[in-house]
Design a protein around this motif. Structure first.
Motif, short mmCIF file in Angstrom:
data_model
loop_
_atom_site.label_atom_id
_atom_site.label_comp_id
_atom_site.label_asym_id
_atom_site.label_seq_id
_atom_site.Cartn_x
_atom_site.Cartn_y
_atom_site.Cartn_z
N SER A 242 5.69 9.52 2.58
CA SER A 242 4.99 9.29 1.33
C SER A 242 5.05 7.83 0.92
O SER A 242 4.05 7.25 0.45
CB SER A 242 5.59 10.17 0.23
OG SER A 242 4.98 9.93 -1.01
N SER A 243 6.22 7.20 1.10
CA SER A 243 6.34 5.79 0.76
C SER A 243 5.50 4.91 1.69
O SER A 243 4.92 3.91 1.25
CB SER A 243 7.82 5.36 0.82
OG SER A 243 8.53 5.86 -0.29
N LEU A 244 5.44 5.26 2.96
CA LEU A 244 4.56 4.54 3.87
C LEU A 244 3.10 4.62 3.41
O LEU A 244 2.37 3.63 3.43
CB LEU A 244 4.68 5.11 5.29
CG LEU A 244 5.92 4.75 6.11
CD1 LEU A 244 5.89 5.52 7.42
CD2 LEU A 244 6.00 3.26 6.37
N ASN A 245 2.71 5.81 2.97
CA ASN A 245 1.35 5.99 2.49
C ASN A 245 1.10 5.17 1.22
O ASN A 245 0.02 4.58 1.04
CB ASN A 245 1.10 7.47 2.21
CG ASN A 245 -0.36 7.77 1.93
OD1 ASN A 245 -1.20 7.68 2.80
ND2 ASN A 245 -0.66 8.13 0.69
N ASP A 246 2.10 5.11 0.34
CA ASP A 246 1.98 4.31 -0.88
C ASP A 246 1.77 2.83 -0.54
O ASP A 246 0.93 2.15 -1.15
CB ASP A 246 3.23 4.46 -1.75
CG ASP A 246 3.34 5.83 -2.38
OD1 ASP A 246 2.32 6.53 -2.47
OD2 ASP A 246 4.46 6.20 -2.78
N LEU A 247 2.55 2.35 0.42
CA LEU A 247 2.44 0.95 0.81
C LEU A 247 1.08 0.67 1.45
O LEU A 247 0.42 -0.35 1.16
CB LEU A 247 3.57 0.57 1.76
CG LEU A 247 3.70 -0.92 2.11
CD1 LEU A 247 3.90 -1.77 0.87
CD2 LEU A 247 4.84 -1.13 3.10
N GLY A 248 0.64 1.59 2.31
CA GLY A 248 -0.67 1.43 2.92
C GLY A 248 -1.78 1.45 1.89
O GLY A 248 -2.75 0.67 1.98
N GLY A 249 -1.65 2.31 0.89
CA GLY A 249 -2.65 2.36 -0.17
C GLY A 249 -2.71 1.07 -0.96
O GLY A 249 -3.80 0.60 -1.33
N LEU A 250 -1.55 0.49 -1.22
CA LEU A 250 -1.51 -0.80 -1.93
C LEU A 250 -2.18 -1.89 -1.11
O LEU A 250 -2.97 -2.69 -1.64
CB LEU A 250 -0.06 -1.18 -2.24
CG LEU A 250 0.13 -2.54 -2.91
CD1 LEU A 250 -0.50 -2.57 -4.30
CD2 LEU A 250 1.63 -2.88 -2.99
N TYR A 251 -1.88 -1.93 0.18
CA TYR A 251 -2.50 -2.93 1.05
C TYR A 251 -4.02 -2.77 1.09
O TYR A 251 -4.78 -3.75 1.10
CB TYR A 251 -1.93 -2.85 2.46
CG TYR A 251 -0.51 -3.35 2.60
CD1 TYR A 251 0.03 -4.23 1.66
CD2 TYR A 251 0.30 -2.95 3.66
CE1 TYR A 251 1.34 -4.69 1.78
CE2 TYR A 251 1.60 -3.41 3.80
CZ TYR A 251 2.12 -4.28 2.85
OH TYR A 251 3.40 -4.74 2.99
N ARG A 252 -4.47 -1.53 1.08
CA ARG A 252 -5.92 -1.28 1.11
C ARG A 252 -6.57 -1.75 -0.20
O ARG A 252 -7.63 -2.38 -0.17
CB ARG A 252 -6.18 0.20 1.34
CG ARG A 252 -7.67 0.53 1.47
CD ARG A 252 -7.85 1.97 1.91
NE ARG A 252 -7.20 2.90 0.99
CZ ARG A 252 -7.07 4.21 1.23
NH1 ARG A 252 -7.51 4.73 2.36
NH2 ARG A 252 -6.49 4.99 0.35
N VAL A 253 -5.92 -1.47 -1.31
CA VAL A 253 -6.45 -1.88 -2.62
C VAL A 253 -6.57 -3.40 -2.71
O VAL A 253 -7.51 -3.94 -3.31
CB VAL A 253 -5.57 -1.34 -3.76
CG1 VAL A 253 -5.89 -2.02 -5.09
CG2 VAL A 253 -5.75 0.17 -3.89
N PRO A 262 -2.18 0.92 10.09
CA PRO A 262 -1.12 1.69 10.79
C PRO A 262 -0.27 2.55 9.85
O PRO A 262 0.31 3.55 10.28
CB PRO A 262 -0.27 0.60 11.47
CG PRO A 262 -0.55 -0.63 10.69
CD PRO A 262 -1.98 -0.52 10.23
N LEU A 263 -0.19 2.17 8.57
CA LEU A 263 0.62 2.91 7.62
C LEU A 263 -0.07 4.18 7.17
O LEU A 263 0.59 5.16 6.79
CB LEU A 263 0.95 2.04 6.41
CG LEU A 263 1.73 0.76 6.69
CD1 LEU A 263 1.90 -0.04 5.42
CD2 LEU A 263 3.09 1.08 7.31
N LEU A 264 -1.39 4.19 7.20
CA LEU A 264 -2.16 5.32 6.69
C LEU A 264 -2.57 6.31 7.76
O LEU A 264 -3.24 7.30 7.47
CB LEU A 264 -3.43 4.79 5.97
CG LEU A 264 -3.17 3.96 4.72
CD1 LEU A 264 -4.45 3.35 4.21
CD2 LEU A 264 -2.50 4.81 3.63
N LYS A 265 -2.18 6.07 9.00
CA LYS A 265 -2.53 7.00 10.08
C LYS A 265 -1.73 8.29 9.96
O LYS A 265 -0.58 8.27 9.57
CB LYS A 265 -2.27 6.35 11.45
CG LYS A 265 -3.30 5.29 11.80
CD LYS A 265 -3.03 4.73 13.17
CE LYS A 265 -4.10 3.70 13.58
NZ LYS A 265 -3.85 3.10 14.90
#
Length: 265
Positions: A242-253, A262-265
């Motif tokens: 879940s934290s990986l997904n949060d970080l990937g979401g922030l990077y995408r934003v 790679p974090l959102l895969k």
């Protein structure tokens, strides 16, 4: 516990369950206790269907054998919480309401256990967008815990985080931030800087910072939550994912697509 240790725990709990069934029979209170333990393990492993099944069995036993309805309420609250996590809100609500009613009747309206019931029902209302009802319940839970447990109890931090999340989700960021910061301070002081519960509040505060375009602050908090969860729970835990997904979401934003992918895969 890391996910590998959870896997080690499961056969031990199952063995205890079988031994109790043999010694005491399938309808004994101790069998319900083992089922509750197994359900709790499945809950933290995000095996919600398995948790629902064993919690349901525990409720059936307790309703037939328990000498107090308080034990039944505990099992009802457990199942309601897992139904929420699994997105089965219609099934969760009557269980949560029944548990809360039992606790209020048996323990009185100001008991800390009542606050737990308020949290379960308040979280359900928050999940389903009933924010006015959720706020009312979470504020009552916070008031009970402040008075009964003290201003720096970990359960107070739970209510503060829940209430902060409601304000954040409804766009009341100025009201949310001090609550989440207070929750974070309590958890750091009482539980320590590496406790997994700390990551819950870090994620909530990071979400607020992301919503208010404070991206650097949000990234620092998510990275810290990620490190806590990797160390405490292991890289295979659902919370770490879940934290990986949060970080990937922030990077995408923030347009950092190469880092996000790679974090959102």
């Amino acid at each position: 516990l890391r996910m590998a240790r959870y896997s080690e725990a499961e056969p031990l709990i199952r063995r205890a369950l079988v031994l109790r069934q043999i010694r005491f029979g399938p309808e004994h209170e101790s069998v319900a206790d083992s089922l509750e333990s197994l359900g709790g393990l499945y809950e933290v492993m995000a095996r919600y269907s398995d948790a629902e099944e064993v919690y349901g069995r525990a409720i059936a036993i307790r309703e037939r054998t328990s000498t107090t309805t308080r034990q039944v309420a505990t099992s009802l609250g457990n199942l309601a919480r897992v139904f929420q996590l699994d997105g089965h809100f219609a099934e969760a609500e009557p269980l949560a309401q029944r548990a809360l009613a039992i606790w209020e009747k048996e323990l009185g309206p100001d008991h800390p256990t009542v606050a737990e019931g308020l949290n379960i029902l308040g979280t359900l209302y928050s999940y389903t967008g009933r924010y006015v009802d959720a706020e009312r319940l979470e504020r009552r839970a916070l008031d009970i815990r402040d008075k009964a447990l003290g201003l720096e109890h970990p359960d107070v931090a739970v209510s503060l985080t829940n209430l902060g999340n409601i304000y954040s989700e409804t766009g009341h960021y100025a009201e949310a931030e001090p609550l989440l910061k207070r929750a974070l301070a309590i958890r750091e002081k009482v539980l320590g800087a590496d406790h997994p519960d700390l990551a819950l509040t870090l994620n909530s505060l990071a979400g607020l910072y992301t919503a208010t375009a404070r991206y650097s602050d949000a990234e620092l908090l998510i990275q810290r939550a990620l490190a806590i969860r990797e160390k405490a729970l292991g890289p295979d835990s659902p919370d770490f994912g879940s934290s990986l997904n949060d970080l990937g979401g922030l990077y995408r934003v923030t347009g950092r697509y190469t880092e996000a992918e790679p974090l959102l895969k």
